[in-house]
Design a protein around this motif. Sequence first.
Motif, PDB file in Angstrom:
ATOM      1  N   PRO A  62       0.816  -1.221   0.000  1.00  0.00           N
ATOM      2  CA  PRO A  62       0.000   0.000   0.000  1.00  0.00           C
ATOM      3  C   PRO A  62       0.849   1.272   0.000  1.00  0.00           C
ATOM      4  O   PRO A  62       0.512   2.245  -0.680  1.00  0.00           O
ATOM      5  CB  PRO A  62      -0.821  -0.128   1.282  1.00  0.00           C
ATOM      6  N   GLY A  63       1.954   1.235   0.737  1.00  0.00           N
ATOM      7  CA  GLY A  63       2.816   2.414   0.790  1.00  0.00           C
ATOM      8  C   GLY A  63       3.423   2.738  -0.556  1.00  0.00           C
ATOM      9  O   GLY A  63       3.549   3.920  -0.935  1.00  0.00           O
ATOM     10  N   SER A  67       2.837   6.040  -2.823  1.00  0.00           N
ATOM     11  CA  SER A  67       3.987   6.867  -3.216  1.00  0.00           C
ATOM     12  C   SER A  67       3.952   7.190  -4.703  1.00  0.00           C
ATOM     13  O   SER A  67       4.329   8.298  -5.117  1.00  0.00           O
ATOM     14  CB  SER A  67       5.300   6.167  -2.859  1.00  0.00           C
ATOM     15  N   ILE A  68       3.479   6.255  -5.522  1.00  0.00           N
ATOM     16  CA  ILE A  68       3.351   6.513  -6.960  1.00  0.00           C
ATOM     17  C   ILE A  68       2.257   7.544  -7.201  1.00  0.00           C
ATOM     18  O   ILE A  68       2.404   8.472  -8.015  1.00  0.00           O
ATOM     19  CB  ILE A  68       3.061   5.201  -7.721  1.00  0.00           C
ATOM     20  N   ARG A  69       1.153   7.422  -6.478  1.00  0.00           N
ATOM     21  CA  ARG A  69       0.082   8.413  -6.625  1.00  0.00           C
ATOM     22  C   ARG A  69       0.567   9.806  -6.217  1.00  0.00           C
ATOM     23  O   ARG A  69       0.285  10.800  -6.894  1.00  0.00           O
ATOM     24  CB  ARG A  69      -1.131   8.016  -5.779  1.00  0.00           C
ATOM     25  N   GLN A  70       1.311   9.871  -5.126  1.00  0.00           N
ATOM     26  CA  GLN A  70       1.800  11.157  -4.640  1.00  0.00           C
ATOM     27  C   GLN A  70       2.861  11.752  -5.562  1.00  0.00           C
ATOM     28  O   GLN A  70       2.987  12.971  -5.682  1.00  0.00           O
ATOM     29  CB  GLN A  70       2.366  10.998  -3.226  1.00  0.00           C
ATOM     30  N   ALA A  71       3.627  10.887  -6.217  1.00  0.00           N
ATOM     31  CA  ALA A  71       4.702  11.366  -7.088  1.00  0.00           C
ATOM     32  C   ALA A  71       4.185  11.938  -8.398  1.00  0.00           C
ATOM     33  O   ALA A  71       4.897  12.714  -9.054  1.00  0.00           O
ATOM     34  CB  ALA A  71       5.674  10.220  -7.385  1.00  0.00           C
ATOM     35  N   LEU A  77       8.120  16.445 -16.023  1.00  0.00           N
ATOM     36  CA  LEU A  77       8.536  15.076 -15.749  1.00  0.00           C
ATOM     37  C   LEU A  77       9.174  14.993 -14.372  1.00  0.00           C
ATOM     38  O   LEU A  77       9.871  15.919 -13.952  1.00  0.00           O
ATOM     39  CB  LEU A  77       9.570  14.608 -16.778  1.00  0.00           C
ATOM     40  N   ILE A  78       8.941  13.882 -13.678  1.00  0.00           N
ATOM     41  CA  ILE A  78       9.692  13.585 -12.460  1.00  0.00           C
ATOM     42  C   ILE A  78      10.312  12.203 -12.626  1.00  0.00           C
ATOM     43  O   ILE A  78       9.687  11.300 -13.191  1.00  0.00           O
ATOM     44  CB  ILE A  78       8.835  13.680 -11.177  1.00  0.00           C
ATOM     45  N   ALA A  79      11.533  12.025 -12.143  1.00  0.00           N
ATOM     46  CA  ALA A  79      12.257  10.765 -12.297  1.00  0.00           C
ATOM     47  C   ALA A  79      12.004   9.865 -11.099  1.00  0.00           C
ATOM     48  O   ALA A  79      12.131  10.305  -9.943  1.00  0.00           O
ATOM     49  CB  ALA A  79      13.748  11.029 -12.454  1.00  0.00           C
ATOM     50  N   LEU A  80      11.649   8.606 -11.367  1.00  0.00           N
ATOM     51  CA  LEU A  80      11.539   7.596 -10.320  1.00  0.00           C
ATOM     52  C   LEU A  80      12.846   6.834 -10.158  1.00  0.00           C
ATOM     53  O   LEU A  80      13.168   6.381  -9.064  1.00  0.00           O
ATOM     54  CB  LEU A  80      10.411   6.627 -10.644  1.00  0.00           C
ATOM     55  N   ASP A 130       7.613  -3.082  -4.066  1.00  0.00           N
ATOM     56  CA  ASP A 130       7.710  -1.739  -3.482  1.00  0.00           C
ATOM     57  C   ASP A 130       8.711  -0.855  -4.220  1.00  0.00           C
ATOM     58  O   ASP A 130       9.279   0.058  -3.641  1.00  0.00           O
ATOM     59  CB  ASP A 130       8.087  -1.823  -2.009  1.00  0.00           C
ATOM     60  N   ARG A 131       8.892  -1.115  -5.533  1.00  0.00           N
ATOM     61  CA  ARG A 131       9.920  -0.377  -6.252  1.00  0.00           C
ATOM     62  C   ARG A 131       9.604  -0.303  -7.735  1.00  0.00           C
ATOM     63  O   ARG A 131       9.316  -1.321  -8.362  1.00  0.00           O
ATOM     64  CB  ARG A 131      11.269  -1.069  -6.052  1.00  0.00           C
ATOM     65  N   ALA A 132       9.668   0.926  -8.299  1.00  0.00           N
ATOM     66  CA  ALA A 132       9.602   1.119  -9.748  1.00  0.00           C
ATOM     67  C   ALA A 132      11.012   1.055 -10.310  1.00  0.00           C
ATOM     68  O   ALA A 132      11.957   1.539  -9.696  1.00  0.00           O
ATOM     69  CB  ALA A 132       8.974   2.475 -10.071  1.00  0.00           C
ATOM     70  N   MET A 133      11.145   0.450 -11.491  1.00  0.00           N
ATOM     71  CA  MET A 133      12.449   0.417 -12.142  1.00  0.00           C
ATOM     72  C   MET A 133      12.294  -0.059 -13.580  1.00  0.00           C
ATOM     73  O   MET A 133      11.276  -0.645 -13.949  1.00  0.00           O
ATOM     74  CB  MET A 133      13.427  -0.485 -11.380  1.00  0.00           C
TER      75      MET A 133
END
Length: 309
Positions: A62-63, A67-71, A77-80, A130-133
């Motif tokens: 859930p966290g 975090s993706i929604r908040q980002a 553009l924002i970098a993940l 829990d990680r985008a990549m």
Amino acid sequence: MQTAYIYHPDCLKHDMGMGHPECPQRLITIENELLTTGLLSQLQCYDAPLATMDQLVRVHTPGYIESIRQAAPTAGLIALDADTAMNPFTLNAALRAAGSAVLATNLVLAETVNNAFCAIRPPGHHAESDRAMGFCLFNNVAVGVAHAIEHHHLQRVAILDFDVHHGNGSEEIFHDNPHVMLCSTFQHPFYPYSGANSGSDRMINAPLRRDADGAVFRQAVKDSWLPALNRFKPEMIFVSAGFDAHRDDDMSQVYLSDDDYVWITQQIVSIADQYSQGRVVSVLEGGYELHSLARCVAAHIRVLQGKEI
């Protein structure tokens, strides 16, 4: 055989900047190929829905989802990570991409169609719990697999991943889940530098050397995937369909041909017919040389339709 084609124009709005290989033109070129060849008119076309929180939380924390929604930016553009960025439309595109796998699962298990191809982006198989990549935000295939298990109560589901990069996210999410087998071919050593030493009786990794050709690829599948799948007897098959191991794609140094993608799809369909009542959900992952990508997706779909090639 009836094949669903699941897509949404929101997936074209996700754009990580000029020159980024994971670009909207990928889907445009695929659709143009399907139109030109007449294949699109033969498919059952559906709009990808937005994945729900309940569907995402089966494979992501859930966290992380929050975090993706908040980002998500309102402009620019924002970098993940070094390879993965969001624009104002990325969140909806990622939710559609994950939702496509859920819809495809429902359609196939309801026997509305025999199988499905999800023409979506961003891709998903690098996204961990829990990680985008690696261009990926949500693990689209994993969301579909978890839906098949939790909602439809399947006991044995296989993911077959022929992208040139190891499906590290799918492995991380399902490593300890006895209901899931992952079979993956990938160039090694190569991004994300995983998979070579992490296999198990359900995580079937077949690393390929950097100059591997179709003969090497086919032998790896015969030696590793097919015996494992015959033991596991999956009730449904999901495909992480990456076409970036093509010899024309400069994202890798593996040299597969159009015929190799026809062959692997034939193997997948054969296993599905034997154990899974023909149930296959295929979800687009990589593939960055536009011409070979479009041709190979069209060939992949033809095999799913049961057509001779």
